[in-house]
Design a protein around this motif. Sequence first.
Motif, short mmCIF file in Angstrom:
data_model
loop_
_atom_site.label_atom_id
_atom_site.label_comp_id
_atom_site.label_asym_id
_atom_site.label_seq_id
_atom_site.Cartn_x
_atom_site.Cartn_y
_atom_site.Cartn_z
N ALA A 84 31.62 17.77 -25.66
CA ALA A 84 30.43 18.80 -26.37
C ALA A 84 29.45 18.58 -26.86
O ALA A 84 27.97 19.69 -26.04
CB ALA A 84 31.16 19.96 -26.41
N VAL A 85 29.55 17.85 -27.89
CA VAL A 85 28.45 17.39 -29.01
C VAL A 85 26.95 16.49 -28.39
O VAL A 85 26.24 16.85 -27.80
CB VAL A 85 28.69 16.37 -29.97
N LEU A 86 27.75 15.38 -27.73
CA LEU A 86 26.97 14.43 -26.58
C LEU A 86 26.69 14.98 -25.80
O LEU A 86 25.43 14.64 -25.68
CB LEU A 86 28.49 13.09 -25.84
N ARG A 87 27.25 15.80 -24.74
CA ARG A 87 26.71 16.61 -24.38
C ARG A 87 25.30 17.40 -24.18
O ARG A 87 24.56 17.61 -23.10
CB ARG A 87 28.00 17.52 -22.76
N GLY A 88 25.52 17.85 -25.53
CA GLY A 88 25.01 18.98 -25.40
C GLY A 88 23.49 18.35 -26.47
O GLY A 88 22.41 19.64 -27.44
N LEU A 89 23.13 16.87 -26.53
CA LEU A 89 22.66 16.93 -27.44
C LEU A 89 20.55 17.18 -26.97
O LEU A 89 19.63 17.04 -27.99
CB LEU A 89 22.84 14.92 -28.12
N LEU A 104 26.07 8.46 -32.27
CA LEU A 104 26.92 9.25 -31.96
C LEU A 104 27.11 8.36 -30.22
O LEU A 104 27.95 8.02 -29.32
CB LEU A 104 26.59 10.20 -31.34
N VAL A 105 26.31 8.23 -29.52
CA VAL A 105 25.42 7.43 -28.38
C VAL A 105 26.49 6.10 -28.03
O VAL A 105 27.56 5.59 -27.82
CB VAL A 105 24.46 7.57 -27.78
N HIS A 106 26.15 5.24 -29.35
CA HIS A 106 27.18 3.92 -29.23
C HIS A 106 28.31 4.51 -29.70
O HIS A 106 29.53 3.15 -28.88
CB HIS A 106 26.05 3.25 -30.56
N PRO A 123 21.21 13.26 -20.09
CA PRO A 123 20.06 13.14 -20.84
C PRO A 123 19.72 12.01 -21.91
O PRO A 123 18.63 11.59 -22.60
CB PRO A 123 19.58 14.27 -20.37
N TYR A 124 19.87 12.99 -23.47
CA TYR A 124 19.71 12.50 -23.94
C TYR A 124 20.21 10.37 -23.85
O TYR A 124 19.64 10.04 -24.61
CB TYR A 124 20.24 13.51 -25.90
N GLY A 125 20.94 10.44 -24.10
CA GLY A 125 21.56 9.03 -23.96
C GLY A 125 20.38 8.12 -23.19
O GLY A 125 20.16 7.15 -23.71
N ALA A 126 19.98 8.68 -22.35
CA ALA A 126 19.48 8.44 -21.11
C ALA A 126 18.07 8.01 -21.94
O ALA A 126 17.14 6.56 -21.98
CB ALA A 126 19.53 8.70 -19.99
N ALA A 127 17.68 8.78 -22.76
CA ALA A 127 16.62 8.43 -23.26
C ALA A 127 16.50 7.79 -24.73
O ALA A 127 15.56 7.26 -25.09
CB ALA A 127 15.94 10.75 -24.12
N VAL A 128 17.72 7.32 -25.31
CA VAL A 128 17.54 6.84 -26.91
C VAL A 128 18.12 5.38 -26.25
O VAL A 128 17.83 4.20 -26.83
CB VAL A 128 18.34 7.03 -27.68
N VAL A 148 29.01 6.22 -11.27
CA VAL A 148 28.22 6.33 -11.81
C VAL A 148 26.38 7.29 -11.25
O VAL A 148 25.83 7.57 -12.11
CB VAL A 148 27.37 4.71 -11.20
N ASP A 149 26.94 7.88 -10.02
CA ASP A 149 26.75 8.94 -10.59
C ASP A 149 26.03 9.99 -11.64
O ASP A 149 25.22 10.56 -11.53
CB ASP A 149 26.66 10.32 -9.06
N LEU A 150 27.58 9.66 -12.41
CA LEU A 150 27.46 10.53 -13.88
C LEU A 150 26.25 10.31 -14.64
O LEU A 150 25.72 10.79 -16.01
CB LEU A 150 28.90 10.10 -14.34
N VAL A 151 25.38 8.77 -14.10
CA VAL A 151 24.80 8.49 -15.66
C VAL A 151 23.43 9.01 -15.39
O VAL A 151 22.44 8.91 -14.31
CB VAL A 151 23.90 6.94 -15.06
N HIS A 152 22.59 9.94 -15.95
CA HIS A 152 21.46 10.71 -15.81
C HIS A 152 19.76 9.66 -15.68
O HIS A 152 20.03 8.53 -16.13
CB HIS A 152 21.06 11.20 -16.48
N GLY A 153 19.12 9.66 -14.59
CA GLY A 153 18.79 8.84 -14.54
C GLY A 153 18.81 7.36 -13.52
O GLY A 153 17.78 6.36 -13.55
#
Length: 201
Positions: A84-89, A104-106, A123-128, A148-153
Motif C-alpha cells: 500500500a505504501v508503494l502504491r500510494g507514493l 523503498l522502490v529499490h 507511477p512513482y517507481g516509473a518516475a524515479v 508486464v501490463d502492470l508496469v506503469h508507462g
Amino acid sequence: MNEQLLGEWETEVEADATRVRTRFPAAAREIGRSPATTDPGAERVEDDVRGRLLEALARGADGATVDREVHDLYRFGDADERRAVLRGLHRVEPAPAEGWAADLVHDALRTNDPRLVAAALGPYGAAVLDDDAWRQAVLKCLFVGVPVDLVHGLDARVDDRLLTMIASYADERRAAGREVPADAERLLATTDTTTQPGQER
C-alpha cells in the motif's frame, strides 16, 4: 467501506502525523477489505484507504515528517502495508523532496514478492527509476511472474536495449529447455521483429 470512519481518520492524521502509525495498519480490519487474491495488480479497498491516509499525512505535516512516517510505515509494515505504501507514493503531494522514496522502490525490487514488485513499478517507481534500473525491473517482472501490463508507462518506455535483454533471456530459457514467459514472447512479437540487437528501430 466505512467512509464516515475513514473521514474521521483522515482528519485525525492531518492534525497529528503520528496517528498514521496506528491507523495505517488497522485500515483493512476497521475500514474495509477486499477478498484475498494472488493477483499482484488487484485493486483493493485497503490500498485505497491507506492511500488516502498518506494524502492526509502530506496535507498536515512538513516534508521531513512525511518522509519519516512513510519510511517507518514501510519498514515496520507487513507485506500488505508495504504494498500500500508503494502504491500510494505518487499520492504524497507535495513530495518531501525529489526522489525521496526511491530507496523503498529499490528495496521492493530486491524481493521476489510479486505484490511488491508490481507495486514498485507504479507511477512513482516509473518516475524515479533511471533507464537501467527500470529495464532490470521489467526483467524482474518476467522472473517472478508479474504481468508486464502492470508496469506503469511500459509502452512509452520500451526501447531496443530492453528488447535485446528480453531476447537474450528468452534464448537462455529455450536453451535450458524451459518455457519462455508469455509476456516475454508478447513483447518481442509486438515490436519490430526486423530489429537486430544493437540496431536502432
